[in-house]
Design a protein around this motif. Structure first.
Motif, PDB file in Angstrom:
ATOM      1  N   ILE A  28     -83.743 -11.974  67.613  1.00  0.00           N
ATOM      2  CA  ILE A  28     -83.910 -12.033  69.065  1.00  0.00           C
ATOM      3  C   ILE A  28     -83.467 -13.396  69.587  1.00  0.00           C
ATOM      4  N   ARG A  29     -83.796 -14.453  68.865  1.00  0.00           N
ATOM      5  CA  ARG A  29     -83.346 -15.786  69.261  1.00  0.00           C
ATOM      6  C   ARG A  29     -81.826 -15.888  69.180  1.00  0.00           C
ATOM      7  N   ALA A  30     -81.210 -15.263  68.205  1.00  0.00           N
ATOM      8  CA  ALA A  30     -79.753 -15.270  68.093  1.00  0.00           C
ATOM      9  C   ALA A  30     -79.115 -14.540  69.280  1.00  0.00           C
ATOM     10  N   LEU A  31     -79.706 -13.445  69.703  1.00  0.00           N
ATOM     11  CA  LEU A  31     -79.197 -12.741  70.885  1.00  0.00           C
ATOM     12  C   LEU A  31     -79.330 -13.593  72.142  1.00  0.00           C
ATOM     13  N   MET A  32     -80.430 -14.314  72.267  1.00  0.00           N
ATOM     14  CA  MET A  32     -80.614 -15.183  73.429  1.00  0.00           C
ATOM     15  C   MET A  32     -79.609 -16.328  73.416  1.00  0.00           C
ATOM     16  N   CYS A  33     -79.302 -16.868  72.252  1.00  0.00           N
ATOM     17  CA  CYS A  33     -78.307 -17.934  72.168  1.00  0.00           C
ATOM     18  C   CYS A  33     -76.911 -17.408  72.480  1.00  0.00           C
ATOM     19  N   LEU A  34     -76.634 -16.189  72.110  1.00  0.00           N
ATOM     20  CA  LEU A  34     -75.362 -15.576  72.469  1.00  0.00           C
ATOM     21  C   LEU A  34     -75.250 -15.408  73.980  1.00  0.00           C
ATOM     22  N   GLU A  35     -76.343 -15.072  74.627  1.00  0.00           N
ATOM     23  CA  GLU A  35     -76.356 -14.981  76.087  1.00  0.00           C
ATOM     24  C   GLU A  35     -76.130 -16.352  76.725  1.00  0.00           C
ATOM     25  N   LEU A  36     -76.660 -17.418  76.138  1.00  0.00           N
ATOM     26  CA  LEU A  36     -76.399 -18.766  76.641  1.00  0.00           C
ATOM     27  C   LEU A  36     -74.916 -19.109  76.570  1.00  0.00           C
ATOM     28  N   ILE A  37     -74.276 -18.717  75.496  1.00  0.00           N
ATOM     29  CA  ILE A  37     -72.845 -18.982  75.350  1.00  0.00           C
ATOM     30  C   ILE A  37     -72.062 -18.236  76.421  1.00  0.00           C
ATOM     31  N   LEU A  38     -72.400 -16.988  76.641  1.00  0.00           N
ATOM     32  CA  LEU A  38     -71.699 -16.200  77.654  1.00  0.00           C
ATOM     33  C   LEU A  38     -71.940 -16.750  79.057  1.00  0.00           C
ATOM     34  N   PHE A  45     -65.719 -19.973  84.387  1.00  0.00           N
ATOM     35  CA  PHE A  45     -64.870 -19.049  85.147  1.00  0.00           C
ATOM     36  C   PHE A  45     -65.036 -19.245  86.648  1.00  0.00           C
ATOM     37  N   VAL A  46     -66.267 -19.293  87.093  1.00  0.00           N
ATOM     38  CA  VAL A  46     -66.534 -19.415  88.522  1.00  0.00           C
ATOM     39  C   VAL A  46     -66.099 -20.782  89.040  1.00  0.00           C
ATOM     40  N   THR A  47     -66.335 -21.829  88.271  1.00  0.00           N
ATOM     41  CA  THR A  47     -65.961 -23.173  88.701  1.00  0.00           C
ATOM     42  C   THR A  47     -64.453 -23.310  88.852  1.00  0.00           C
ATOM     43  N   PHE A  48     -63.706 -22.878  87.857  1.00  0.00           N
ATOM     44  CA  PHE A  48     -62.256 -23.012  87.939  1.00  0.00           C
ATOM     45  C   PHE A  48     -61.653 -22.055  88.953  1.00  0.00           C
ATOM     46  N   SER A  49     -62.288 -20.920  89.169  1.00  0.00           N
ATOM     47  CA  SER A  49     -61.815 -20.009  90.206  1.00  0.00           C
ATOM     48  C   SER A  49     -61.940 -20.645  91.584  1.00  0.00           C
ATOM     49  N   HIS A  50     -63.049 -21.303  91.850  1.00  0.00           N
ATOM     50  CA  HIS A  50     -63.225 -21.957  93.143  1.00  0.00           C
ATOM     51  C   HIS A  50     -62.391 -23.231  93.255  1.00  0.00           C
ATOM     52  N   LEU A  51     -62.094 -23.865  92.137  1.00  0.00           N
ATOM     53  CA  LEU A  51     -61.315 -25.097  92.173  1.00  0.00           C
ATOM     54  C   LEU A  51     -59.840 -24.817  92.469  1.00  0.00           C
ATOM     55  N   PHE A  52     -59.262 -23.851  91.780  1.00  0.00           N
ATOM     56  CA  PHE A  52     -57.827 -23.629  91.900  1.00  0.00           C
ATOM     57  C   PHE A  52     -57.437 -22.703  93.043  1.00  0.00           C
ATOM     58  N   ASP A  53     -58.181 -21.635  93.264  1.00  0.00           N
ATOM     59  CA  ASP A  53     -57.832 -20.712  94.338  1.00  0.00           C
ATOM     60  C   ASP A  53     -59.118 -20.109  94.890  1.00  0.00           C
ATOM     61  N   ASP A  60     -64.716 -14.916  89.762  1.00  0.00           N
ATOM     62  CA  ASP A  60     -66.002 -14.293  90.074  1.00  0.00           C
ATOM     63  C   ASP A  60     -66.065 -12.853  89.566  1.00  0.00           C
ATOM     64  N   ILE A  61     -64.987 -12.120  89.765  1.00  0.00           N
ATOM     65  CA  ILE A  61     -64.951 -10.723  89.315  1.00  0.00           C
ATOM     66  C   ILE A  61     -64.976 -10.661  87.792  1.00  0.00           C
ATOM     67  N   PHE A  62     -64.238 -11.571  87.138  1.00  0.00           N
ATOM     68  CA  PHE A  62     -64.242 -11.581  85.680  1.00  0.00           C
ATOM     69  C   PHE A  62     -65.616 -11.946  85.136  1.00  0.00           C
ATOM     70  N   SER A  63     -66.318 -12.843  85.814  1.00  0.00           N
ATOM     71  CA  SER A  63     -67.661 -13.200  85.357  1.00  0.00           C
ATOM     72  C   SER A  63     -68.634 -12.042  85.555  1.00  0.00           C
ATOM     73  N   ILE A  64     -68.436 -11.227  86.578  1.00  0.00           N
ATOM     74  CA  ILE A  64     -69.279 -10.033  86.748  1.00  0.00           C
ATOM     75  C   ILE A  64     -69.049  -9.054  85.606  1.00  0.00           C
ATOM     76  N   PHE A  65     -67.792  -8.906  85.178  1.00  0.00           N
ATOM     77  CA  PHE A  65     -67.520  -8.056  84.020  1.00  0.00           C
ATOM     78  C   PHE A  65     -68.190  -8.607  82.760  1.00  0.00           C
ATOM     79  N   VAL A  66     -68.149  -9.913  82.574  1.00  0.00           N
ATOM     80  CA  VAL A  66     -68.787 -10.529  81.402  1.00  0.00           C
ATOM     81  C   VAL A  66     -70.296 -10.334  81.457  1.00  0.00           C
ATOM     82  N   ILE A  67     -70.896 -10.451  82.642  1.00  0.00           N
ATOM     83  CA  ILE A  67     -72.331 -10.228  82.787  1.00  0.00           C
ATOM     84  C   ILE A  67     -72.685  -8.781  82.459  1.00  0.00           C
TER      85      ILE A  67
END
Length: 101
Positions: A28-38, A45-53, A60-67
């Motif tokens: 369970i801790r390994a799954l939670m750490c995997l969620e931290l990585i994601l 993704f969101v930061t660079f999306s707002h920075l460049f365009d 934002d859309i790609f991060s929703i897919f990852v979530i």
């Protein structure tokens, strides 16, 4: 917020996730750490999306897919962990030798 602060926060989250994933003995801790990585990746993704365009929402859309994929992974992972716990009475990664048979 400045770009450097967000990237440092993301690097910390990613480092904590990797460290926890490598040193974890509990599934369970390994799954939670995997969620931290994601989540660290989503933050980038969101930061660079707002920075460049900022007009297009590609990051934002790609991060929703990852979530969405992370939520499915968590549901399936917890179902597998509960099944292993029901049969083996333990969620320790070292004690699960299901593939050795």
């Amino acid at each position: 917020m400045m770009l450097e602060h967000v990237l440092i926060l993301s690097a910390y989250l990613f480092s904590i996730g990797i460290f926890g994933l490598i040193t974890s003995r509990n599934m369970i801790r390994a799954l939670m750490c995997l969620e931290l990585i994601l989540n660290a990746v989503n933050l980038n993704f969101v930061t660079f999306s707002h920075l460049f365009d900022s007009r297009q929402l590609k990051g934002d859309i790609f991060s929703i897919f990852v979530i969405t994929i992370a939520a499915a992974e968590a549901a399936i992972g917890l179902a597998i962990v509960s099944s292993i716990h029901r049969n083996r009475k333990s969620t320790c990664i070292n004690q699960s030798n299901l593939l050795n048979k």
